[in-house]
Structures are given as structure tokens and as C-alpha cells.
Design a protein around this motif. Sequence first.
Motif, short mmCIF file in Angstrom:
data_model
loop_
_atom_site.label_atom_id
_atom_site.label_comp_id
_atom_site.label_asym_id
_atom_site.label_seq_id
_atom_site.Cartn_x
_atom_site.Cartn_y
_atom_site.Cartn_z
N ASP A 31 0.83 -1.22 0.00
CA ASP A 31 0.00 0.00 0.00
C ASP A 31 0.85 1.26 0.00
OD1 ASP A 31 -2.29 -1.48 0.02
OD2 ASP A 31 -2.53 -1.42 2.20
N ALA A 32 2.16 1.19 0.32
CA ALA A 32 3.02 2.38 0.38
C ALA A 32 3.34 2.87 -1.02
CB ALA A 32 4.29 2.05 1.15
N THR A 33 3.40 4.18 -1.18
CA THR A 33 3.69 4.79 -2.48
C THR A 33 4.92 5.69 -2.34
OG1 THR A 33 1.35 4.79 -3.05
CG2 THR A 33 2.80 6.25 -4.34
N SER A 34 5.88 5.57 -3.26
CA SER A 34 7.06 6.44 -3.26
C SER A 34 6.66 7.81 -3.82
CB SER A 34 8.16 5.82 -4.13
OG SER A 34 9.27 6.68 -4.19
N ILE A 35 6.75 8.83 -3.00
CA ILE A 35 6.30 10.17 -3.37
C ILE A 35 7.51 11.05 -3.66
CG2 ILE A 35 5.06 12.23 -2.63
CD1 ILE A 35 3.34 10.42 -0.88
N ASN A 72 1.12 11.25 -8.71
CA ASN A 72 0.19 12.30 -9.12
C ASN A 72 -0.37 12.96 -7.87
OD1 ASN A 72 -2.20 10.74 -8.24
ND2 ASN A 72 -1.72 9.44 -10.01
N LYS A 73 -1.15 14.01 -8.11
CA LYS A 73 -1.63 14.82 -6.98
C LYS A 73 -2.87 14.25 -6.30
CE LYS A 73 0.29 19.13 -8.79
NZ LYS A 73 -0.01 20.46 -9.38
N ILE A 74 -3.35 13.07 -6.74
CA ILE A 74 -4.56 12.51 -6.11
C ILE A 74 -4.19 11.42 -5.09
CG2 ILE A 74 -6.02 13.03 -8.09
CD1 ILE A 74 -5.87 10.10 -8.88
N ILE A 75 -2.89 11.37 -4.75
CA ILE A 75 -2.48 10.44 -3.69
C ILE A 75 -3.07 10.90 -2.36
CG2 ILE A 75 -0.35 9.78 -4.87
CD1 ILE A 75 1.11 11.70 -3.00
N LYS A 76 -3.13 9.99 -1.39
CA LYS A 76 -3.65 10.35 -0.08
C LYS A 76 -2.62 11.15 0.70
CE LYS A 76 -6.57 6.20 0.30
NZ LYS A 76 -6.86 4.98 1.10
N VAL A 77 -2.99 12.36 1.10
CA VAL A 77 -2.09 13.20 1.89
C VAL A 77 -2.86 13.77 3.07
CG1 VAL A 77 -0.69 13.82 -0.11
CG2 VAL A 77 -2.61 15.29 0.54
N GLN A 78 -2.13 14.13 4.12
CA GLN A 78 -2.74 14.77 5.27
C GLN A 78 -2.74 16.30 5.16
OE1 GLN A 78 -1.82 13.31 9.22
NE2 GLN A 78 -0.87 11.44 8.37
N ASP A 79 -1.60 16.83 4.54
CA ASP A 79 -1.50 18.30 4.48
C ASP A 79 -0.41 18.67 3.49
OD1 ASP A 79 -1.91 21.01 5.17
OD2 ASP A 79 -0.17 20.94 6.50
N VAL A 110 5.96 22.02 1.47
CA VAL A 110 5.92 20.95 2.47
C VAL A 110 4.70 20.07 2.22
CG1 VAL A 110 5.84 20.40 4.93
CG2 VAL A 110 7.02 22.48 4.14
N LEU A 111 4.91 18.77 2.15
CA LEU A 111 3.80 17.83 1.97
C LEU A 111 3.89 16.73 3.02
CD1 LEU A 111 2.36 16.44 -1.30
CD2 LEU A 111 3.01 14.83 0.49
N LYS A 112 2.81 16.51 3.77
CA LYS A 112 2.70 15.43 4.76
C LYS A 112 1.79 14.36 4.18
CE LYS A 112 1.56 14.61 9.62
NZ LYS A 112 1.05 15.23 10.87
N ASP A 113 2.36 13.18 3.96
CA ASP A 113 1.56 12.15 3.28
C ASP A 113 0.62 11.44 4.25
OD1 ASP A 113 3.02 10.24 4.65
OD2 ASP A 113 4.38 9.81 2.97
N TYR A 114 -0.08 10.44 3.76
CA TYR A 114 -1.11 9.72 4.52
C TYR A 114 -0.53 9.04 5.75
CZ TYR A 114 -4.86 6.34 5.42
OH TYR A 114 -5.83 5.58 6.01
N PHE A 115 0.76 8.66 5.67
CA PHE A 115 1.38 7.93 6.78
C PHE A 115 2.17 8.85 7.70
CE2 PHE A 115 0.99 4.97 3.23
CZ PHE A 115 0.21 3.98 3.80
N GLY A 116 2.07 10.16 7.44
CA GLY A 116 2.74 11.12 8.31
C GLY A 116 4.16 11.46 7.91
N ASP A 117 4.64 10.90 6.80
CA ASP A 117 5.98 11.24 6.33
C ASP A 117 5.99 12.63 5.70
OD1 ASP A 117 6.99 8.79 7.15
OD2 ASP A 117 6.56 7.83 5.21
N MET A 118 7.10 13.35 5.88
CA MET A 118 7.21 14.72 5.37
C MET A 118 8.09 14.73 4.11
SD MET A 118 5.40 16.18 7.64
CE MET A 118 5.69 17.91 7.33
#
Length: 522
Positions: A31-35, A72-79, A110-118
Amino acid sequence: MKFIRMSFIVAMAYLLQSCFNSDDYIFNESDATSIIIQASLARSLGESASNVKADTFHINDTVYFQTTVSPNKIIKVQDYHWLMDGKYCASEYNFKKELSDPGYHKFKFVLKDYFGDMHYDSLEVWVSDNPVLNDSVFTPADGTQAIDPYESIYFTWSAKTEGIKLAHYYHFLLSEQSFANAESKFTTIDTILNEPHFTYHNKLNPFKKYNWTVQAFNEYNFASAQKIQSSFFTKGFPGEGSLQAKVDIGQASTTPIRIALQDKSNSEKRFDYNLKLSSTNNEISLDAIPAGKYQLNIQSDYADFGTIQKDITINDGFVTTENDLKLIDTIAPIITSTTGQDTLDFADTLRFIVKDGSRTITHSSVKAYLENETALEKDYTDSVLTVVLKETDKSWTYRVLTVSASDGSKNVSNKSFYILPSTLWFTTNNDTTITNDALIKFFIQENNPYGFAIDSLKFFNVTKNKTIISVSRSEGKSFTAELEASLFDAEQTIKSIVIYKNGLQQSKTWKLYVKPAKKGEE
């Protein structure tokens, strides 16, 4: 009813089991995606825009900040958001901003992904106004006179960039003025300086004009809109002065001139100069002139340029400047036919006089046209233009031949001539020689192919500007008359004329020579 209640309980149990399925909370590496994010900035939008990571901008420039996200920009992100110098700036992937604060700025996406990675990417911009160069206060001041050419010369000026403290550098040039009669051998100083001053230690030439320019740049490489463009004059030997003058010769490319300086208190003291001015080099320098009052006389070798006369004063140790002298040719070329007439008979070759007081007319600057359309074959030699007409140029009506000429000052003359109909619908006398005791037969036989009605027939003495015969013809196409030859001079030009009721007119000129009758024939 029991059956319905039992079915409801089973369904609820199934739903509760699904909601509390612990397997859904187990991390699955698939389920992890390289961003990957990439930020860039540009001065405009569109295909031609250049996207970069760092750039310099003027105050109040608009900058376009853009972000690309992989996959792409439709990945799950928190912020996600933008920071400017560590402070919140925008919450969009792409935005534009007008930069109003001078100095260095760092923008970070700054982008915070779905798993909290920055995830981060940064951009750098430098913002300032153009430096302002003080172009009104500097030394030596513009037009400074009598600078010692054998002493060091100090140049000073000032510049700053508003709203921010930046280092500046300066492009400095020093050159000696060249003149039409005195080409400079001075080696131009062209250098970059880190301080707002320059000292020239080498010797300069006496009685010369030196030009110097300065432009300022700040450390962001922005150039000042202002430029110092100044000049000064060196002094010469005691008791002498110099004259430097700029002579406007209009649009002429070159013209030779003669200059005379006549001392107003001593008729025997006179200085004469001969030189050539051009449109790109029209300044003169006359050095080592004894101080005093003079009458300046400038004239061209070409009469159309006229003459300049002016009283001037030569001051001890100074350069007298004259920058408002005009020696301009405004007289256009003169165009005439060799006969002096504007109405001409058709001929294989027609000749015209095309001349100008500037003596700068060339073969290529003279043209001839029929009805302003067909360029005619021509030759131009010694002010005589020869135009060649062809058989196909003949016509039963008048034709307009236009001659155009321009001189070296781009003065243009256009002169039109009328070519008489060369395809005649009538026959008449040819050149005739007769004795003064005979009768001369005048005749016209008209036969136009279009049935045009004749209004009148005429014989006109061109030499005396007098009508010989004029008859109206409502019917018939011919006329004959006999006159005594003794009524005419020894030589005259006669014109036979047919005038039609529709306004058309045809004519032919011919010569009549009357000789004395031989003795014994009377």
C-alpha cells in the motif's frame, strides 16, 4: 416473525465483525507509495515559460510557484503548504505572488503524506529594485573647462539600491572625442570598478574633449536606468584657445567645406581650413588659435548648402564650442527638357537636363517612368538624362513621362512631361523648303478609325505663337489652303492640329524654311 428477527440478528453480527476486522490495521508494504515532489518558479505561464529553482526579481514582480507530485496529486495526503522564510505562505500546489520585500527569500513546499511522512522541496529568490545612479551630482561636472592634461584627474559619483543594502559595481568608460579633421589616437579606458570613483594618472592631450560614462549595477546584476554621460575639456598653451563645432549637414552623406576665421581687429590675421564632413562625423576641432574675437565663415563647395557666418570669441586656455551650426541643402534638383518645353513630340530618345547645386546626383538616383508604371531605359551623364522610348510606347493619345531625381541630401524632384500622340489619324505637311516667290500648300487629311467627329482644324506658328489658319469642320475630313511663302520668315516651326468634338486633340509639328528666289527666276 421469529424468522425475521433471527435474520436481522445474523446480519448485524456480520456487520459488526466486518467493522472490527483487525486485519485492516496491519501495515501492507504494497500500500506504500514512493512520493517525489518538485517545486519550480517562473516569470510567466505557458509552454515558453522557463521553470527554474532560483532567480532574481525586481520589486513588485509577479512570480509563479508550481509543484509537481509523483505519481500524481490525487495520492492520499494529510496536508501540504508553502513557507516563505519559514512562515506560512500558501496552501495550494500552484500559486502566484507579487514580491514586494527586497532581499533574499527562501520558499519551501511541504507535503505530509497519509502515513505522516514529510516531503520537501525549496526555491530561492533574490528581490531588489534597480540601483539608482545620481546623474546630477558628479565630478568633473559636464562641460568642465581648462582641466590640466598633465595632472591626475579624479572621477566621483554615487549610487544606491532602495530598501536594501547591496554591494555595487560600475561600468566606466573614458574616451577622447574624434573629429572630422582630427582622429583620436587615445586608448579608450573601459573597465569595471567596485568603488564609485576612478583616478586617471596618465597624461591627456591639450585642447581636447573627453567623454566619460558610468552605469551602476548591484550584486543582483540589476542595472541602473540612469547613466552618467559627461564630458570635459583640457586646457592648452597660454595665449591660445580652441574652437570645437558641430555642423548639421542634414541628410547629406558627405560634403566638403571651407572654414575661415578672420580676426576682427587685424585684417591680416586669418586662418583657413579645408576638410570634409559626413553624416556620421560632422564635428570639427581647430586648435592653437590666438585668443581674440573672430568672424567664423563656413561654406560648402556645393552651392546649395549656403554659408554660415557668425562672430565668435576664442578665450585664453579654453575651448569655444558651437553646437547649433546648420549647413543644410534644402534645394531639390532641377529637371527640364533640352527644348525647355513640357510637351514633347514622341521620339526614340528624349533628353532632359537634371542638375543640382550639390553635384551629388548619381545614375541610380535618376529614374524615368511612363504613367508612373514602366521604368524606362536611361543613361545619365554630365547632367544630361537620355530616355529611350520603344515602338510599343507609341499611343494615339497623350502619354505622361515622369522624371524623378534625388540629390545627396535626399531632396527629391518629380517633373512630368506630356508626350504628344505618336499614332496620328491624319496626314499633313512634312518639313518643307520653298522659295519666297512660291505658294505653300497647307493640308490636313483626317481618317480616324473610330468615327470621332471633327470640331476644328488648325495650323499654328509655334515660333511666333500665332494661329495661321483655323477652320470649323462639321462635315468632311480634309482641308487644303495655299498661302504665299513671302508671308513667312526664313525659318519657323508649324503645328498642324486636329481637334475632335469629344475633347481629344492630335497634332504634328514640322519645319517651314523660306529661301530667297534666285535672280532671273522672277
